[in-house]
Write a protein that holds these residues in place. Structure first.
Motif, PDB file in Angstrom:
ATOM      1  N   GLU A  23       0.729  -1.198   0.018  1.00 55.84           N
ATOM      2  CA  GLU A  23      -0.102   0.045  -0.020  1.00 55.84           C
ATOM      3  C   GLU A  23       0.823   1.309  -0.047  1.00 55.84           C
ATOM      4  OE1 GLU A  23      -2.660  -0.408   3.250  1.00 55.84           O
ATOM      5  OE2 GLU A  23      -3.621  -1.971   2.347  1.00 55.84           O
ATOM      6  N   ARG A  40       2.230  16.699  -2.468  1.00 56.08           N
ATOM      7  CA  ARG A  40       1.128  15.607  -1.874  1.00 56.08           C
ATOM      8  C   ARG A  40       1.857  15.128  -0.581  1.00 56.08           C
ATOM      9  NH1 ARG A  40      -2.636  13.332  -4.895  1.00 56.08           N
ATOM     10  NH2 ARG A  40      -2.536  13.871  -7.267  1.00 56.08           N
ATOM     11  N   GLN A  43       0.194  12.217   1.508  1.00 56.03           N
ATOM     12  CA  GLN A  43       0.529  10.836   1.402  1.00 56.03           C
ATOM     13  C   GLN A  43       1.462  10.524   2.182  1.00 56.03           C
ATOM     14  OE1 GLN A  43      -2.799  11.157  -0.790  1.00 56.03           O
ATOM     15  NE2 GLN A  43      -1.761   9.241  -0.565  1.00 56.03           N
ATOM     16  N   ASP A  93       1.898   6.742   1.028  1.00 54.09           N
ATOM     17  CA  ASP A  93       0.840   5.961   0.741  1.00 54.09           C
ATOM     18  C   ASP A  93       0.475   5.969  -0.869  1.00 54.09           C
ATOM     19  OD1 ASP A  93       0.235   4.689   3.315  1.00 54.09           O
ATOM     20  OD2 ASP A  93      -0.641   6.778   3.649  1.00 54.09           O
ATOM     21  N   LYS A  94       0.328   4.836  -1.729  1.00 53.10           N
ATOM     22  CA  LYS A  94       0.007   4.857  -3.079  1.00 53.10           C
ATOM     23  C   LYS A  94      -1.467   5.537  -3.086  1.00 53.10           C
ATOM     24  CE  LYS A  94       2.592   0.889  -4.316  1.00 53.10           C
ATOM     25  NZ  LYS A  94       2.523  -0.341  -4.701  1.00 53.10           N
ATOM     26  N   TYR A  95      -1.782   6.122  -4.007  1.00 52.41           N
ATOM     27  CA  TYR A  95      -3.165   7.121  -4.331  1.00 52.41           C
ATOM     28  C   TYR A  95      -3.653   6.804  -5.735  1.00 52.41           C
ATOM     29  CZ  TYR A  95       0.059  10.277  -6.081  1.00 52.41           C
ATOM     30  OH  TYR A  95       1.105  10.747  -6.889  1.00 52.41           O
ATOM     31  N   THR A  96      -5.020   7.113  -5.886  1.00 49.45           N
ATOM     32  CA  THR A  96      -5.608   7.020  -7.292  1.00 49.45           C
ATOM     33  C   THR A  96      -5.807   8.594  -7.553  1.00 49.45           C
ATOM     34  OG1 THR A  96      -7.764   6.736  -6.177  1.00 49.45           O
ATOM     35  CG2 THR A  96      -6.567   4.699  -6.796  1.00 49.45           C
ATOM     36  N   CYS A  97      -6.026   8.601  -8.789  1.00 50.86           N
ATOM     37  CA  CYS A  97      -6.539  10.002  -9.469  1.00 50.86           C
ATOM     38  C   CYS A  97      -7.612   9.945 -10.598  1.00 50.86           C
ATOM     39  CB  CYS A  97      -5.442  10.499 -10.163  1.00 50.86           C
ATOM     40  SG  CYS A  97      -3.996  10.706  -9.041  1.00 50.86           S
TER      41      CYS A  97
END
Length: 251
Positions: A23, A40, A43, A93-97
């Motif tokens: 993650e 960011r 994150q 932390d990985k994230y989405t867009c």
């Protein structure tokens, strides 16, 4: 501390070499870490600093300003880094867009090389394109090699992964599609580049490019080159396409 005042949760269980299914990921190096913190900060789990890092006062000041946990730990950096002379790392932390519907896009169909992917992200931001679609399967956008090659540009743009090109096309039907192919029917020149504000520049992977089915998708484009090479490097092709289209279509 995070911006919400909660202490970062970074125990020994996350201090291991990068895994795609994790993650979190890492920035390796001072420059991408600073870019992550500026773009960011929400994150970021932790910043890790080698005690010998010469510009640590600036970094520590920024961490304190953003309420982000930091520690001096050269052994931890060595554990997660595959490169020598790495003095700073961050765990994030990985994230989405979601892509912008009123912005031009670059579409990468099955990109396979993480270094190339990172360089393309940096190139896109350099030419003012901040929306990247990745058609899976493809290179891991969060791999530390990709992050490092992007020089932190990853954190300044929007990206989204799609299971197929058709899935992408269904979502952005207003975009005019331009597929870059060795057998493209239209030669790209600065003088004759189409003038269109809402465009998608589509590129295949490093080994096979786009298959012939893409000749039926939008407008196929050929970048002229000498006959002494079989094709241009993918990153170069993206750079040429992004430069010509963004300069021709400046408002």
């Amino acid at each position: 501390m995070h911006k919400d005042g909660k202490k970062s949760v970074v125990g020994e269980q996350v201090v291991k070499p990068y895994k795609k299914d994790a993650e979190y990921s890492y920035t390796l190096g001072a420059f991408p870490t600073f870019e992550l913190l500026k773009a960011r900060p929400e994150q970021v789990r932790k910043v890790v600093i080698d005690p010998s890092f010469t510009d640590q006062e600036k970094l520590i000041s920024l961490c304190k300003e953003l309420m982000i946990t930091y520690e001096h730990n050269q052994k931890l950096i060595s554990k997660i880094s595959d490169k020598e002379n790495c003095y700073v790392a961050a765990i994030f932390d990985k994230y989405t867009c979601e892509l912008g519907s009123e912005r031009p896009h670059i579409v990468l169909v099955n990109p396979s090389n993480m270094g190339n992917l990172g360089t393309i992200l940096r190139t896109a931001v350099g030419f003012g394109i901040y929306d990247i679609a990745i058609i899976l399967p493809g290179a891991d956008i969060f791999h530390p090699k990709t992050v490092r090659s992007s020089m932190g540009a990853l954190f300044k743009l929007r990206f989204h992964q799609y299971q197929s090109f058709q899935e992408y096309r269904n979502e952005f039907q207003k975009h005019q599609i331009f597929t870059f192919m060795l057998n493209g029917e239209n030669t790209l020149t600065i003088q004759e580049c189409p003038k269109v504000q809402l465009f998608s520049l589509v590129f295949g992977n490093e080994a096979t490019g786009l298959d012939d089915s893409y000749l039926e998708v939008g407008t196929s484009i050929l970048i002229p080159q000498s006959p002494d090479v079989d094709s241009l490097n993918l990153t170069i092709a993206v750079g040429i396409g992004a430069y010509v289209f963004t300069n021709q279509n400046k408002k």
